[in-house]
Design an enzyme around this catalytic site. Structure first.
Site, mmCIF file in Angstrom:
data_model
loop_
_atom_site.group_PDB
_atom_site.id
_atom_site.type_symbol
_atom_site.label_atom_id
_atom_site.label_comp_id
_atom_site.label_asym_id
_atom_site.label_seq_id
_atom_site.Cartn_x
_atom_site.Cartn_y
_atom_site.Cartn_z
ATOM 1 N N TYR A 15 -0.637 -4.579 -70.302
ATOM 2 C CA TYR A 15 0.411 -3.612 -69.943
ATOM 3 C C TYR A 15 1.284 -3.252 -71.147
ATOM 4 O O TYR A 15 2.505 -3.200 -71.033
ATOM 5 C CB TYR A 15 1.280 -4.169 -68.798
ATOM 6 N N TYR A 142 1.066 -3.040 -54.567
ATOM 7 C CA TYR A 142 0.334 -3.532 -55.736
ATOM 8 C C TYR A 142 -0.359 -4.828 -55.346
ATOM 9 O O TYR A 142 0.288 -5.769 -54.884
ATOM 10 C CB TYR A 142 1.266 -3.793 -56.925
ATOM 11 N N ASP A 235 -0.560 -10.678 -48.547
ATOM 12 C CA ASP A 235 -0.599 -10.946 -49.985
ATOM 13 C C ASP A 235 0.719 -11.622 -50.347
ATOM 14 O O ASP A 235 1.719 -10.962 -50.593
ATOM 15 C CB ASP A 235 -0.791 -9.633 -50.754
ATOM 16 N N LYS A 264 0.154 -17.141 -58.508
ATOM 17 C CA LYS A 264 1.484 -17.234 -59.144
ATOM 18 C C LYS A 264 2.175 -18.594 -58.942
ATOM 19 O O LYS A 264 1.815 -19.548 -59.600
ATOM 20 C CB LYS A 264 2.358 -16.071 -58.669
HETATM 21 C C1 LIG Z 1 0.691 -10.408 -59.397
HETATM 22 C C2 LIG Z 1 0.226 -9.944 -58.088
HETATM 23 C C3 LIG Z 1 -1.140 -9.803 -57.811
HETATM 24 C C4 LIG Z 1 -2.220 -10.032 -58.848
HETATM 25 O O1 LIG Z 1 -2.225 -11.330 -59.331
HETATM 26 P P1 LIG Z 1 -2.910 -11.618 -60.775
HETATM 27 O O2 LIG Z 1 -2.888 -13.117 -60.871
HETATM 28 O O3 LIG Z 1 -2.002 -10.977 -61.774
HETATM 29 O O4 LIG Z 1 -4.254 -11.051 -60.762
HETATM 30 C C5 LIG Z 1 -1.506 -9.427 -56.544
HETATM 31 N N1 LIG Z 1 -0.593 -9.181 -55.595
HETATM 32 C C6 LIG Z 1 0.726 -9.303 -55.812
HETATM 33 C C7 LIG Z 1 1.701 -9.066 -54.713
HETATM 34 C C8 LIG Z 1 1.186 -9.676 -57.080
HETATM 35 O O5 LIG Z 1 2.493 -9.740 -57.323
#
Ligand SMILES: *Cc1c(COP(=O)(O)O)cnc(C)c1O
Length: 422
Positions: A15, A142, A235, A264
């Site tokens: 990015y 996203y 998600d 994360k």
């Molecule tokens: C960061 C993120 C992703 C993608 O995760 P990566 O480990 O960066 O591939 C997917 N969904 C959400 C809500 C995110 O914040």
């Protein structure tokens, strides 16, 4: 040569417009909410190193568990073989997740956790012999950078070049009291019997601009989807592990997800690991004498033992009462700071969700990721040695939970100075 100079010879950063971006800062170590550069200057990590770090950097408990595992078993194929870090993590995680999550599927990061979730849903309906092939998602969503995850993400500057290569998805607005009836009607006219799954970021859309929406109307929307047997994919990659206050954001709704994606904070932000969990209903649709009903998905490093042990160590810390106290303290501090922000003329849309506070800085141009102010803001905070990375003219703080009151005050003060100086 400094680390930063050597980097500029060989590295391509994520990015980042490499032609115009300032030289990166070389980081050599971390401790708590701080990261230190080559000259031992400290930086406050006010966005948790891209939203991943929850317990602070180089946490001794995580380091100790990792070191012990590294002399036992570092990696092993996960088809036909298993190991205790993977089983222990699944056993401890499933009972604390919302809904009746009964199986863990391991992958490598957030994007792959989303890919697995999508494949699970599409193949679930296929295996049951029902033709449900459409996916529902939110505008401004996203869900990651791989092609499936990009497809279910809102079309934006991130995806533009690839839009022709992405599969079709129905995007609906996030729910409000005003639009909820219309949203339900939209789902009905789309023919819900064709919709395999609805994927969403619960309560807050991260990369879309830290956009927040209410749990009450969201629940109403989820219930409507559930009535039509649409699979619910939460998600929780950003929201999981306490980010929004509760342990998981979907604890705020009564319709539990069928599938949850985690990454994360899963490892406390120290190593990449992805998890997709599902209910037994989904899992059982793949059980068959026929090999064709298998979920044909896996990664070389599926369920890496080192990563699983780190996730277990992070879970130890996460389940301590002190972790909840830290989150409450951060949120209380954010609420106090918001009083100051409300009074600032150049600030609008101040919003808080757990440990996240976000707002827009008013500019002459449109609110957007490409707003010109972003570069200025990044440089301003970098000079102040505070890691804040705005999304266009949206500024937000999402610190590790262990950040101290003094460190938070320093971040707040720099924001006030920055906005007042504009
Ligand atoms: C960061 C993120 C992703 C993608 O995760 P990566 O480990 O960066 O591939 C997917 N969904 C959400 C809500 C995110 O914040």
């Amino acid at each position: 040569m400094t680390l930063s100079e050597r980097d500029q010879q060989v590295i391509w950063h994520p990015y980042t417009q490499m032609q115009t971006a300032p030289a990166p800062v070389g980081i050599v170590r971390g401790e708590g909410a701080l990261l230190f550069d080559e000259e031992d200057n400290s930086y406050i990590d006010a966005t948790s190193s891209w939203w991943v770090n929850i317990h602070g950097h180089a946490h001794p408990h995580i380091a100790k568990q990792l070191a012990a595992q590294a002399t036992e078993l570092q990696h092993c194929i996960f088809a036909g073989y298993t190991h205790s870090p993977a089983v222990n993590l699944a056993e401890r995680l499933l009972p604390i997740l919302p809904g009746k999550q009964q199986r863990v599927f391991y992958s490598d990061n957030g994007s792959t956790a989303v890919e697995v979730a999508l494949k699970m849903c599409i193949q679930y309906w296929h295996n049951k012999g029902e033709k449900r092939t459409k996916i529902l998602a939110f505008s401004n969503s996203y869900h990651g950078d791989t092609f499936g995850a990009m497809s279910v993400s809102s079309r934006s500057v991130f995806t533009r070049v690839f839009d022709d290569f992405l599969f079709d998805v129905h995007f609906i607005d996030t729910p409000t009291k005003e639009n909820i009836a219309a949203l339900k009607a939209t789902i009905d006219t789309l023919n819900p019997a064709d919709i395999a799954a609805f994927i969403f970021e619960p309560l807050i859309q991260g990369a879309g601009g830290m956009l927040m929406y209410e749990a009450g109307v969201f629940d109403e929307l989820l219930q409507h989807c559930r009535q039509h047997q649409i699979m619910l994919i939460a998600d929780e990659i950003m929201t999981g592990f306490g980010r929004t206050g509760r342990n998981f954001a979907t604890e705020n709704v009564s319709s539990p997800p069928d599938i949850i994606c985690l990454s994360k904070g899963l490892t406390g932000g120290s190593i990449a690991l992805g998890i997709t969990t599902c209910t037994s209903e989904i899992y059982e649709a793949f059980l068959s004498d026929s090999k064709l009903k298998t979920l044909f998905h896996g990664h070389s490093f599926t369920a890496n033992p080192l990563a699983c042990v780190i996730a277990l160590a992070s879970l130890d810390l996460f389940l301590l009462p002190s972790c909840t106290e830290q989150r409450v303290r951060v949120e209380t501090k954010h609420r106090q700071f918001s009083q100051q922000l409300y009074k600032m003329e150049k600030v609008k849309n101040v919003r808080i969700q757990g440990t996240i506070i976000a707002f827009e800085i008013i500019t002459d141009t449109e609110d957007s990721y490409t707003n010109q102010l972003a570069d200025y803001l990044s440089r301003f905070f970098r000079e102040k040695r505070i890691m804040l990375r705005p999304l266009g003219n949206t500024l937000y703080i999402m610190p590790p939970y262990c950040i101290t009151d003094e460190q938070l005050d320093t971040v707040y003060k720099s924001i006030v100075d920055c906005v007042e100086g504009l």
